[in-house]
Structures are given as C-alpha cells and as structure tokens.
Scaffold this motif. Structure first.
Motif, PDB file in Angstrom:
ATOM      1  N   LEU A  73      36.712  46.057  28.088  1.00 44.50           N
ATOM      2  CA  LEU A  73      36.128  45.341  29.646  1.00 44.50           C
ATOM      3  C   LEU A  73      36.679  44.133  29.799  1.00 44.50           C
ATOM      4  CD1 LEU A  73      34.418  45.993  32.174  1.00 44.50           C
ATOM      5  CD2 LEU A  73      32.428  44.763  30.704  1.00 44.50           C
ATOM      6  N   GLN A  74      37.350  43.963  30.947  1.00 46.01           N
ATOM      7  CA  GLN A  74      38.008  42.558  31.334  1.00 46.01           C
ATOM      8  C   GLN A  74      37.121  41.643  32.428  1.00 46.01           C
ATOM      9  OE1 GLN A  74      40.811  41.418  29.660  1.00 46.01           O
ATOM     10  NE2 GLN A  74      41.382  43.089  28.573  1.00 46.01           N
ATOM     11  N   GLY A  75      36.531  42.501  33.395  1.00 49.78           N
ATOM     12  CA  GLY A  75      36.059  41.806  34.383  1.00 49.78           C
ATOM     13  C   GLY A  75      35.249  42.768  35.267  1.00 49.78           C
ATOM     14  N   ASP A 115      40.689  39.870  34.954  1.00 46.91           N
ATOM     15  CA  ASP A 115      39.445  39.744  35.840  1.00 46.91           C
ATOM     16  C   ASP A 115      39.627  40.173  37.258  1.00 46.91           C
ATOM     17  OD1 ASP A 115      37.145  38.470  36.551  1.00 46.91           O
ATOM     18  OD2 ASP A 115      38.013  36.395  36.693  1.00 46.91           O
ATOM     19  N   LEU A 116      38.397  40.449  37.831  1.00 47.06           N
ATOM     20  CA  LEU A 116      38.317  40.896  39.044  1.00 47.06           C
ATOM     21  C   LEU A 116      37.410  40.149  40.100  1.00 47.06           C
ATOM     22  CD1 LEU A 116      37.287  44.708  38.589  1.00 47.06           C
ATOM     23  CD2 LEU A 116      39.619  43.640  38.979  1.00 47.06           C
ATOM     24  N   ASP A 117      37.489  40.010  41.390  1.00 51.45           N
ATOM     25  CA  ASP A 117      36.601  39.367  42.275  1.00 51.45           C
ATOM     26  C   ASP A 117      36.681  39.997  43.658  1.00 51.45           C
ATOM     27  OD1 ASP A 117      34.549  37.590  43.008  1.00 51.45           O
ATOM     28  OD2 ASP A 117      35.723  36.051  43.618  1.00 51.45           O
ATOM     29  N   VAL A 125      39.254  44.103  46.684  1.00 51.35           N
ATOM     30  CA  VAL A 125      38.802  43.813  45.147  1.00 51.35           C
ATOM     31  C   VAL A 125      40.333  43.191  44.790  1.00 51.35           C
ATOM     32  CG1 VAL A 125      38.393  44.364  42.985  1.00 51.35           C
ATOM     33  CG2 VAL A 125      37.167  45.480  44.752  1.00 51.35           C
ATOM     34  N   TYR A 126      40.257  41.848  44.353  1.00 52.64           N
ATOM     35  CA  TYR A 126      41.545  41.372  43.727  1.00 52.64           C
ATOM     36  C   TYR A 126      41.401  41.295  42.093  1.00 52.64           C
ATOM     37  CZ  TYR A 126      42.754  39.908  48.550  1.00 52.64           C
ATOM     38  OH  TYR A 126      43.095  40.103  49.793  1.00 52.64           O
ATOM     39  N   GLY A 127      42.516  41.276  41.552  1.00 45.75           N
ATOM     40  CA  GLY A 127      42.477  41.176  39.980  1.00 45.75           C
ATOM     41  C   GLY A 127      43.702  40.783  39.445  1.00 45.75           C
ATOM     42  N   SER A 128      43.868  40.036  38.483  1.00 39.34           N
ATOM     43  CA  SER A 128      45.079  39.633  37.760  1.00 39.34           C
ATOM     44  C   SER A 128      45.858  40.740  37.107  1.00 39.34           C
ATOM     45  CB  SER A 128      44.571  38.450  36.659  1.00 39.34           C
ATOM     46  OG  SER A 128      43.739  38.929  35.796  1.00 39.34           O
ATOM     47  N   LEU A 129      47.250  40.850  37.310  1.00 39.29           N
ATOM     48  CA  LEU A 129      47.922  41.931  36.590  1.00 39.29           C
ATOM     49  C   LEU A 129      49.130  41.529  35.889  1.00 39.29           C
ATOM     50  CD1 LEU A 129      48.123  45.094  36.132  1.00 39.29           C
ATOM     51  CD2 LEU A 129      49.347  45.206  38.440  1.00 39.29           C
ATOM     52  N   GLU A 130      49.346  41.603  34.736  1.00 36.75           N
ATOM     53  CA  GLU A 130      50.580  41.010  33.856  1.00 36.75           C
ATOM     54  C   GLU A 130      51.263  42.103  33.361  1.00 36.75           C
ATOM     55  OE1 GLU A 130      48.749  37.376  31.865  1.00 36.75           O
ATOM     56  OE2 GLU A 130      48.605  39.248  30.685  1.00 36.75           O
ATOM     57  N   VAL A 202      40.111  35.097  37.828  1.00 35.96           N
ATOM     58  CA  VAL A 202      40.256  35.032  39.331  1.00 35.96           C
ATOM     59  C   VAL A 202      38.982  34.946  40.033  1.00 35.96           C
ATOM     60  CG1 VAL A 202      42.362  36.433  39.392  1.00 35.96           C
ATOM     61  CG2 VAL A 202      40.480  37.378  39.737  1.00 35.96           C
ATOM     62  N   ALA A 203      39.055  34.117  41.147  1.00 30.39           N
ATOM     63  CA  ALA A 203      37.630  33.980  41.952  1.00 30.39           C
ATOM     64  C   ALA A 203      38.002  33.436  43.210  1.00 30.39           C
ATOM     65  CB  ALA A 203      36.700  33.161  41.254  1.00 30.39           C
ATOM     66  N   PHE A 204      37.346  33.872  44.195  1.00 30.90           N
ATOM     67  CA  PHE A 204      37.265  33.408  45.507  1.00 30.90           C
ATOM     68  C   PHE A 204      36.122  32.216  45.829  1.00 30.90           C
ATOM     69  CE2 PHE A 204      39.272  37.222  46.444  1.00 30.90           C
ATOM     70  CZ  PHE A 204      40.297  36.723  47.138  1.00 30.90           C
ATOM     71  N   GLY A 205      36.663  31.201  46.487  1.00 28.30           N
ATOM     72  CA  GLY A 205      35.651  29.791  46.870  1.00 28.30           C
ATOM     73  C   GLY A 205      36.513  28.871  47.524  1.00 28.30           C
TER      74      GLY A 205
END
Length: 414
Positions: A73-75, A115-117, A125-130, A202-205
């Motif tokens: 689990l990552q996020g 991580d997701l937000d 839904v937005y997430g980091s992808l490498e 990642v996060a929205f704010g």
C-alpha cells in the motif's frame, strides 16, 4: 516506497525495490488484481450507517482495501460525495465503496504508483507515477467513474491519463559532480540535485504564497544518503492543474511521452533533516491550514529522524539560503509548525506516527491513517491495506488516536 517491477516492458523500466521492515514487497511482474471472489472478504464495519453522507461522523471506522497480489500500500484517496475509496498498491489501483467492497481496479503498471489525492474541483484522482529507468516522472490522473470492473488495463483503457513533470527530471538527472555520467537509480552518488529520487507525496491545497488558489503539491522522493547534507530538505512543487488538459496523454509505457509543464508554479524547501525516500504521504488539513508530511525515518546520527512533520500553514514562504547546498543556493523556505517533539540541536519539530502508507484529512480533526500488512494465501505473500479512522490530538510522541466505534447495544425485548 521503491520497487523492482517486471512485466512486458521490464527491459525498459527496471528499477530497484526498497522495502520497509513493516511490509514485504512482492514481485510486480506477477501482480494482478484479484477478482472480488478471490480477494479476502472485507470486514464490514459494525457502525456503518445505512446512508453515507459526507459528514465526518457518518464515515466508517475502517475501510478495508482488500488483499492483493501486488506491491504494498502506497496511498489512499476518498470521494466523499460518491462514497468511494481509492487505494494505491504500487502497481495496482483499487476502487472500493465505503464498506470495503471492491468496485474496480486498474492494473498493468510497471512503474511505481505512489500517493493519491482526490481533486474536488474536477472529481478525479491524482497520483504520483515513476519510471526511473526511463527518466520519466508523471502525475497519473484517474477518472474514477470509468473504473467499472476489475483488472482494467492502464494502457489500453481510457481510465488514466498522464502529465510529465520536467522539473523532476532535471533534478533527478543532475550531474552534480560534473563527471558527465548519470549514475542512475542509486543513493550512493553525489548526483541527483537535492538527493532527488523522484516523487511520492501529492496533495491538493492552497498555494503556499496564498496568491494562486488551489494547487496540486508534489513532494520529491529523497535518497537517504548519510554522507551528504544537501538531501536534508523536503522539496515541494506546486502546479495549477486547471491548465493541464492540454498536457494529458494516455499512458504509453513502451514510448514514454514528455508532455507537461516545463516548470512548476512554485518550488519550495522545508528543512526536516534526513529521511528515507522523502515525503511518502502528503496531506493538507483544511481545519488547521497545515500540511502533514509522513515519511520513512532517516538514519543520520545527530538528527531527530522523526516520521511526521507538519508545515505551518499560517506562515508564508520566505526567501533564504537552502540548507546544505554547495554552491550556496537561494530558494523559498517553508516553516515547520512549532509543536510536537523538538530537537534543539537542529531546530526541527515533528512527531512519531504512522501515515507513511496512506493519510487522508477528513475535517473535524479526523483522519484516515493507513495500516498495511501481508498475508499468506495458498503459500503466496499478498498485500493488505485499510484506512482506519483517527482523531488528531497533537500529543507526543504520536498525535493520532484511533476513533473507536460506539458499542452495539442490544435491542430490548418487548
């Protein structure tokens, strides 16, 4: 967290897994989403109400993300209005309802999904992808409404698009010792500006300078090299995603694209001391206006090596010298909240807590904190994850306390 993916594009996208002692990684080449009948049945919360409105009091005490043959689990992210949860399992995205029932999944990632937000403004839904071997770093954007069945392929379906982050590539590939050689995905090198190993949180704010409305904030992964000082900062980029439709492209792992903004709207630094792979989970708390940064603890002697840092949302960034940089560099500096544990030698504040595998701020002082683990199913190690409701106490060393559902009282007989 890092990984060692294999799959149909493994020759191009091979990278190395670094697994924490808490959760053992699984070869992603064999990863797939199990069907709901194959997955371990989720435990239905006893206090789950018949309806699930957005008010925090109506949220279940636990949401089970299932059991999967995948990475750990990552996020997590939540769509409160529709009653949906999203769990990132490194190479698998799982969508559930708030009772933990699997509703769909996205598979086929040979890179690292972190991580997701959830973006309240566009409902995605937005997430980091490498893809570090390909020197490609993306924000993956998922249309949750299109995730309607299990095992939907990320490349061949229209459920996910990607935006390339050139700023991350520049720092990740930076030749800091000037030898003309890119040393690749390794911590044991002076290369990688700021110790950049890619992206995770990642996060929205709000924009840190309070002048640009809501932004997507992306935190660097940072190598935990103990022999350098320029990796003692958390590096955060902010982007206005309202302009990103022009950049979004399908996920094509065999031919990674470079469509994305050439630079962020802002780049900021927060001195925390050493961590192992930077901010794993980033979250903005609307009640306090602060930002939570959950990390894997660092290992440098002489530093506190906390696992949770909080940015003071009441403080705007100030221009100053970025710690540890040679030659000296000026940048926009963020301030840690002066609460919690305090290391007087470094001046760093923080806490000891979970949240590295998933963290969601729900308002009203409530947060979902992830629990991750492994189970053996027919001799095969599989990954588990769930969101557990906590309240913020601010106490040390752990500022989170679990919220226990009220006891079920027997109905009196007439």
């Amino acid at each position: 967290m890092r990984r060692h993916p294999r799959g149909r594009f493994a020759a191009l996208f091979m990278s190395v897994v670094v697994v924490s002692a808490v959760v053992a990684g699984v070869d992603a080449g064999t990863a797939r989403a199990l069907s709901p009948s194959e997955a371990a049945p989720p435990a239905r919360p006893a206090s789950l109400p018949a309806s699930l409105p957005g008010h925090p009091a109506a949220l279940p005490a636990r949401v089970d993300g299932g059991t999967w043959q995948s990475g750990h689990l990552q996020g997590m992210a939540i769509d409160r209005r529709k009653g949906r949860m999203y769990f990132s399992f490194t190479n698998l995205l799982v969508k559930t309802d708030l009772a933990g029932k699997p509703l769909g999944s996205v598979t086929g990632f040979t890179g690292h999904l972190g991580d997701l937000d959830f973006n309240e403004e566009d409902g995605r839904v937005y997430g980091s992808l490498e893809y570090k071997s390909a020197k490609a770093f993306y924000i993956a954007v998922f249309d949750g409404d299109r995730i309607t069945r299990m095992n939907m392929d990320a490349a061949s379906t229209d459920v996910v698009s990607t935006v390339h982050l050139q700023e991350v590539v520049k720092d990740y590939t930076a030749d800091m010792n000037g030898d003309g050689v890119f040393d690749g995905d390794t911590a044991n090198t002076p290369d990688h500006r700021y110790g950049c190993s890619g992206i995770d949180g990642v996060a929205f704010g709000p924009s840190f300078d309070r002048e640009g409305g809501t932004k997507l904030t992306v935190a660097y992964g940072v190598y935990g090299h103990t022999g350098r000082q320029d990796n003692d900062n958390q590096v955060l980029l902010q982007y206005d995603v309202r302009r990103w439709k022009q950049y979004e492209r399908p996920l094509t792992e065999d031919a990674p694209h470079t469509s994305g903004p050439s630079s962020p709207d802002g780049k900021y630094f927060a001195y925390t001391g050493n961590t192992t792979y930077g901010v794993q989970n980033l979250e903005y708390d609307t009640d306090s206006g602060n930002w939570l940064m959950a990390v894997y603890k660092g290992t440098k002697p002489g530093l506190p090596n906390y696992s949770l840092f909080v940015l003071d949302g009441s403080k705007r960034p100030v221009p100053g010298t970025v710690p540890g940089q040679r030659p000296s560099e000026r940048g926009q500096l963020l301030t840690l909240l002066p609460r919690g544990l305090h290391d007087t030698a470094s001046g760093v504040y923080g806490w000891e807590s979970a949240g590295q595998y998933g963290l969601i701020s729900l308002g009203g002082g409530r947060h979902y904190v992830a629990e991750a683990g492994t189970v053996q199913v027919d001799g095969v190690t599989q990954q588990t994850g769930r969101a557990v409701l906590h309240r913020w106490t601010g106490l040390t060393p752990n500022p989170f306390a679990p919220v226990t559902p009220p006891p079920v009282r027997p109905v009196p007989r007439r």
